[in-house]
Design a protein around this motif. Structure first.
Motif, mmCIF file in Angstrom:
data_model
loop_
_atom_site.group_PDB
_atom_site.id
_atom_site.type_symbol
_atom_site.label_atom_id
_atom_site.label_comp_id
_atom_site.label_asym_id
_atom_site.label_seq_id
_atom_site.Cartn_x
_atom_site.Cartn_y
_atom_site.Cartn_z
ATOM 1 N N TYR A 281 0.811 -1.211 0.000
ATOM 2 C CA TYR A 281 0.000 0.000 0.000
ATOM 3 C C TYR A 281 0.849 1.267 0.000
ATOM 4 O O TYR A 281 0.359 2.347 -0.335
ATOM 5 C CB TYR A 281 -0.938 0.007 1.215
ATOM 6 C CG TYR A 281 -2.224 -0.714 0.959
ATOM 7 C CD1 TYR A 281 -3.297 -0.070 0.357
ATOM 8 C CD2 TYR A 281 -2.371 -2.057 1.296
ATOM 9 C CE1 TYR A 281 -4.489 -0.734 0.107
ATOM 10 C CE2 TYR A 281 -3.556 -2.727 1.046
ATOM 11 C CZ TYR A 281 -4.604 -2.062 0.451
ATOM 12 O OH TYR A 281 -5.774 -2.728 0.193
ATOM 13 N N GLU A 282 2.102 1.163 0.365
ATOM 14 C CA GLU A 282 2.982 2.322 0.420
ATOM 15 C C GLU A 282 3.796 2.507 -0.851
ATOM 16 O O GLU A 282 4.577 3.451 -0.961
ATOM 17 C CB GLU A 282 3.912 2.195 1.635
ATOM 18 C CG GLU A 282 3.168 2.085 2.950
ATOM 19 C CD GLU A 282 4.065 1.704 4.116
ATOM 20 O OE1 GLU A 282 5.247 2.116 4.108
ATOM 21 O OE2 GLU A 282 3.601 1.000 5.033
ATOM 22 N N ASP A 283 3.638 1.613 -1.829
ATOM 23 C CA ASP A 283 4.393 1.656 -3.080
ATOM 24 C C ASP A 283 3.700 2.601 -4.066
ATOM 25 O O ASP A 283 2.573 2.326 -4.494
ATOM 26 C CB ASP A 283 4.478 0.241 -3.665
ATOM 27 C CG ASP A 283 5.225 0.198 -4.989
ATOM 28 O OD1 ASP A 283 5.745 1.244 -5.424
ATOM 29 O OD2 ASP A 283 5.280 -0.882 -5.604
ATOM 30 N N PRO A 284 4.340 3.723 -4.461
ATOM 31 C CA PRO A 284 3.677 4.683 -5.361
ATOM 32 C C PRO A 284 3.232 4.068 -6.684
ATOM 33 O O PRO A 284 2.157 4.408 -7.188
ATOM 34 C CB PRO A 284 4.752 5.764 -5.576
ATOM 35 C CG PRO A 284 5.624 5.671 -4.358
ATOM 36 C CD PRO A 284 5.656 4.207 -4.008
ATOM 37 N N ALA A 285 4.037 3.178 -7.251
ATOM 38 C CA ALA A 285 3.647 2.554 -8.529
ATOM 39 C C ALA A 285 2.408 1.688 -8.340
ATOM 40 O O ALA A 285 1.489 1.707 -9.171
ATOM 41 C CB ALA A 285 4.806 1.725 -9.083
ATOM 42 N N TRP A 286 2.380 0.918 -7.266
ATOM 43 C CA TRP A 286 1.199 0.097 -6.976
ATOM 44 C C TRP A 286 -0.014 0.985 -6.759
ATOM 45 O O TRP A 286 -1.123 0.686 -7.237
ATOM 46 C CB TRP A 286 1.470 -0.744 -5.732
ATOM 47 C CG TRP A 286 0.369 -1.697 -5.388
ATOM 48 C CD1 TRP A 286 0.234 -2.988 -5.794
ATOM 49 C CD2 TRP A 286 -0.778 -1.428 -4.552
ATOM 50 N NE1 TRP A 286 -0.912 -3.546 -5.262
ATOM 51 C CE2 TRP A 286 -1.553 -2.609 -4.506
ATOM 52 C CE3 TRP A 286 -1.215 -0.314 -3.850
ATOM 53 C CZ2 TRP A 286 -2.737 -2.694 -3.775
ATOM 54 C CZ3 TRP A 286 -2.395 -0.392 -3.130
ATOM 55 C CH2 TRP A 286 -3.138 -1.570 -3.089
ATOM 56 N N GLN A 287 0.147 2.085 -6.058
ATOM 57 C CA GLN A 287 -0.974 3.002 -5.820
ATOM 58 C C GLN A 287 -1.535 3.527 -7.138
ATOM 59 O O GLN A 287 -2.759 3.552 -7.338
ATOM 60 C CB GLN A 287 -0.514 4.175 -4.949
ATOM 61 C CG GLN A 287 -0.193 3.817 -3.522
ATOM 62 C CD GLN A 287 0.339 5.013 -2.755
ATOM 63 O OE1 GLN A 287 0.472 6.118 -3.276
ATOM 64 N NE2 GLN A 287 0.661 4.801 -1.480
ATOM 65 N N ARG A 288 -0.653 3.956 -8.054
ATOM 66 C CA ARG A 288 -1.118 4.480 -9.348
ATOM 67 C C ARG A 288 -1.895 3.415 -10.114
ATOM 68 O O ARG A 288 -2.959 3.690 -10.675
ATOM 69 C CB ARG A 288 0.076 4.967 -10.183
ATOM 70 C CG ARG A 288 0.687 6.264 -9.709
ATOM 71 C CD ARG A 288 1.644 6.821 -10.746
ATOM 72 N NE ARG A 288 2.770 5.932 -10.985
ATOM 73 C CZ ARG A 288 3.907 5.950 -10.297
ATOM 74 N NH1 ARG A 288 4.057 6.828 -9.320
ATOM 75 N NH2 ARG A 288 4.891 5.122 -10.591
ATOM 76 N N ASN A 289 -1.359 2.214 -10.157
ATOM 77 C CA ASN A 289 -2.029 1.135 -10.889
ATOM 78 C C ASN A 289 -3.361 0.773 -10.243
ATOM 79 O O ASN A 289 -4.343 0.486 -10.943
ATOM 80 C CB ASN A 289 -1.117 -0.088 -10.956
ATOM 81 C CG ASN A 289 0.086 0.130 -11.848
ATOM 82 O OD1 ASN A 289 0.022 0.879 -12.818
ATOM 83 N ND2 ASN A 289 1.197 -0.505 -11.516
ATOM 84 N N LYS A 290 -3.407 0.762 -8.926
ATOM 85 C CA LYS A 290 -4.654 0.441 -8.228
ATOM 86 C C LYS A 290 -5.715 1.488 -8.534
ATOM 87 O O LYS A 290 -6.890 1.164 -8.769
ATOM 88 C CB LYS A 290 -4.403 0.377 -6.724
ATOM 89 C CG LYS A 290 -5.493 -0.341 -5.937
ATOM 90 C CD LYS A 290 -5.431 -1.845 -6.125
ATOM 91 C CE LYS A 290 -6.301 -2.595 -5.149
ATOM 92 N NZ LYS A 290 -6.201 -4.051 -5.303
#
Length: 826
Positions: free
Chosen positions: A442-451
């Protein structure tokens, strides 16, 4: 007639880039404005009317340095959250974007060293106004346990930080531009106008004494902090016939007939951007004499939307290109047109996403790269990466393309959004977030953008039959993130989710109020496109963000009723209100089960923090426990329940112990935060039983685990705040013994013993505990290792981490479960 002139730039491909500069007298005046300027220029007008072209022309022809910035790239995502009622999260998000903006500005006229100076200023003012002022200090935690922190104090701290860095930035900017002056050109001011950052930008530009400032925006409403007496507004409207005639004459070198002027006006609606695209098409066709017999005129006249006209012309343009001077065949023409439609679906795109949307079997990797290169050369495609690898279709053309697709082929519109959904789902599907370690994603910016993109496209692709699933998906991602981080310190990902939801809801509000009301006006969106539940969910999640107090000391007088009502509304929207108790709740599966558990946990919070004796909190905790799919979450709920019960008047020690032991057995071996909390709970219980020596040992061990928490990933705002809170809890107990120095020294020595060699300076400890003037910060430094400074957050290479690594090996002993089991057996 609107004054203007036209610039035709050399062609890099077969499409000739042209831009129109309206109001040349005004542009001339701006270009020759001396500094210090006595006013700010504001250019207002509809999308595509030429505002950005004016800014580009000023940038390219300025007699001194010119900086052009798109303010939409610094949108905090909190529309309307401004002023005294603004949430702390909105203000902090604005601050973070404001610093990004200042860094970008200084980087345009300075060096990398100047950008670093802004980053250092940011850390300095955060320390001065936020971390070391009234917000994140040991001293204030000591106060906060007895006098909860007013959110206004936290909000004002971030505002003060913004004011401080703005003042220092202005001083630096004015010094750097003192000799020759500068132009500052700020596009799309609407995107930040009703947020805190808009207030700060308005104040900032008035202090830039060496700079000519020009804003461009659609609305004629000024940033509220601009001085109206020092602001000149120019409203740019669509072209009338004399203006179109002059424009055609200037760009083509031919005097058009009156019939042609009328035809062009009717076809373009007088819209400058449409006019530009129409000319480019005619130029490409070799029809510079502009015969009125061209069928494109009738096609455009039949359209009732500037956006649809622009989109139609863009489609015709991509069909008319040549590559390397060789005409492209019909099949490729259609592929290019299809590629443009596909490229308009996502908010931005790169080669892998474009290929996925087109279909891997349709184009090869080499072909999609060639298509990307072709698209990048069109004036209605923006390069977001400076190397052509990440692009987006401009707003006017993109919205028009989507209108046309939804009108002519709604199944394709839905299918492309479903493809985008599957693309982003694959990007985030590696983790199920069922273990403690996996949840750090949840703290990963790339994961956040994709989510976020996955949720947006799933909303756009949804049918009426699966809308409930979209509502549940959005709710679960938000509540998971809020449970993981956002209920303790500000987590901008939660704010971004709510902002995205607001945009999605605006597209489904209906003809009267929706952002896409023009689509209803032209009969594109059917009645079933109205989706009021999105608006309701947006309101509920925003209420949670605004009303739920951060930090560990949750005040009883917070607006817990509003939070509770919002949670119940989310539950109803997710269709979980019929699964309230007993077997019906236990029959829930998968995401529904986890979502129901999270809702119950936060419902418990609304009762326990408002009225600790209210047993409805127990009810919700106990109902949530069997629904949780993983041990680490269950361990936290068992801890919270034990903590709640232990804090009540005359608690039942057997029940408290039962939940304490369950939590100790379920704890994840990496969860230093929960270990610290369990030790604090045990220490509090022993302290209340006047077992001060045992409790002091436990407080010291709690501080040790809070310190080790910095190394689970890397130090951040959360770990820093937690380490302060845990030390504050321990110091509060010592300060209770200020009138009993012998006992105080014994307890202080036991606490410090958690960090070998554990020796203390007795005089320093007693001096810091002086009852008439206690000094918690000095006391903390006398007993425990320091925490990270703000400039050391987010990094594994810092003085703090050097110190941390030196201590780490000797601080790690037995496993967490063994350590806690030993406590439970006592």
């Amino acid at each position: 007639m609107i004054d203007m002139y036209v610039v035709v730039r050399p062609a890099y491909v077969a499409v000739h880039p042209v831009y129109v500069v309206v109001h040349p007298d005004l542009v001339h005046t701006i270009l020759h404005t001396e500094v210090p300027a006595d006013h700010v220029e504001v250019l207002c007008g509809i999308l595509g009317c030429g505002k950005s072209a004016m800014l580009k022309h000023i940038e390219l022809n300025a007699p001194r340095a010119a900086v052009r910035i798109d303010l939409s790239e610094f949108d905090p995502g909190h529309r309307g959250d401004q002023g005294p009622e603004a949430s702390v999260g909105a203000i902090q998000a604005s601050y973070l974007q404001f610093v990004r903006l200042l860094e970008a500005l200084i980087g345009r006229i300075g060096t990398d060293a100047d950008r670093r100076e802004i980053r250092e200023l940011d850390l300095s003012v955060r320390n001065a106004e936020v971390y070391d002022a009234r917000i994140i200090r040991i001293e204030d935690f000591v106060d906060e346990r007895f006098r909860p922190l007013d959110p206004i104090v936290l909000a004002d701290a971030w505002r003060n930080a913004a004011g401080d860095i703005a003042h220092k930035f202005a001083t630096r900017w004015n010094a750097m531009t003192e000799d020759h002056g500068c132009f500052l050109l700020l596009d799309n001011a609407d995107d930040i106008a009703d947020q805190e950052i808009g207030l700060w930008i308005g104040e900032l530009v008035l202090s830039l004494s060496t700079t000519v400032v020009v804003f461009a925006q659609e609305s004629d409403t000024l940033l509220s902090t601009l001085d109206q007496e020092r602001t000149r507004i120019t409203r740019i409207s669509q072209f009338d016939e004399p203006t179109v005639e002059a424009w055609l004459c200037g760009v083509s070198g031919h005097q058009p007939s009156s019939a042609m002027v009328r035809q062009i006006c009717a076809a373009s609606g007088g819209h400058p951007a449409v006019l530009k695209l129409l000319y480019q098409l005619l130029s490409r066709r070799g029809d510079l004499q502009m015969s009125t017999s061209d069928p494109v005129f009738d096609e455009l006249v039949a359209m009732r939307s500037d956006r649809r006209r622009a989109a139609h012309l863009a489609q015709l343009l991509v069909r008319s290109i040549s590559i390397g001077g060789v005409a492209v065949g019909d099949d490729i023409d259609e592929l290019m047109a299809s590629t443009l439609d596909v490229a308009a679906v996502p908010r931005q795109f790169d080669a892998p996403l474009l290929r996925h949307l087109l279909g891997p079997k349709t184009v090869s990797g080499g072909q999609v790269r060639a298509l990307l290169t072709c698209l990048a050369d069109f004036p209605f495609v923006e390069d977001l990466s400076a190397d052509g690898s990440r692009l987006r279709v401009t707003s006017l053309v993109r919205s028009g393309l989507l209108e046309l697709m939804r009108a002519s082929d709604p199944d394709r519109f839905a299918d492309l959004n479903r493809r985008a959904t599957s693309y982003y789902r694959a990007k985030v599907s590696g983790s199920k977030n069922t273990s403690y370690g996996e949840s750090f994603v949840y703290e990963d910016p790339a994961w956040q953008r994709n989510k976020r993109e996955w949720l947006v496209h799933s909303g756009l692709a949804s049918r009426s039959s699966d809308r409930s699933q979209v509502i549940r998906d959005i709710s679960l991602v938000f509540l998971d993130a809020f449970w993981w981080w956002g209920n303790y310190v500000h987590f901008d990902f939660c704010d971004q989710l709510v902002a995205d939801l607001g945009v999605l809801a605006g597209q489904h509000r209906g003809p009267a109020t929706g952002q896409n009301r023009a689509l209803w006006d032209v009969g594109i969106l059917p009645d079933e496109a109205v989706w009021p539940e999105l608006d309701q969910l947006h309101g509920a999640l925003r209420t949670i963000l605004q009303s739920y107090p951060l930090r560990s000391a949750k005040p009883e007088n917070a607006d817990w009723v509003s939070v509770r009502q919002a949670l119940l509304q989310v539950k109803h929207l997710c269709g979980l209100h019929r699964h309230g108790t007993g077997r019906r709740a236990e029959t829930l599966k998968g995401k529904k089960r986890r979502l129901a558990a999270l809702l119950d946990i936060f419902m418990a919070h609304t009762y326990r923090y408002a009225h600790p004796a209210d047993t409805r909190a127990d009810f919700y905790y106990l109902r949530a426990l069997p629904l949780l799919p993983d041990d680490w979450n269950a361990a936290w709920v068992e801890f919270e329940l034990a903590q709640l019960l232990a804090g009540r008047t005359a608690p039942d020690p057997t029940t408290v112990e039962k939940h304490f032991r369950r939590s100790s057995k379920l704890i994840d071996e990496d969860d230093e935060e929960l270990a610290a909390n369990l030790l604090l709970l045990r220490a509090d219980m022993d302290w209340e039983q006047h077992r001060h020596d045992i409790a002091a040992d436990e407080y010291g061990q709690a501080v040790r685990h809070a310190y080790l928490f910095h190394g689970v990933e890397r130090p951040d705002d959360y770990t820093m705040q937690f380490y302060i809170d845990v030390r504050g809890r321990a110091l509060n107990r010592l300060l209770e013994l200020a009138d009993h120095p012998a006992d105080a020294l014994d307890c202080a020595s036991r606490m410090a013993g958690a960090f070998p060699p554990g020796e203390i300076d007795r005089d320093a400890v007693l001096g810091a505990m002086d009852a008439s003037s206690p000094r918690p910060f000095q006391l903390a430094r006398a007993l425990f290792p320091r925490g990270p400074e703000s400039f050391e957050l987010g990094s594994l290479q810092s003085p703090f981490m050097d110190e941390f690594r030196l201590r780490h090996d000797c601080l790690h002993g037995e496993s967490l479960s063994s350590e806690l089991a030993r406590l439970a057996r006592r």
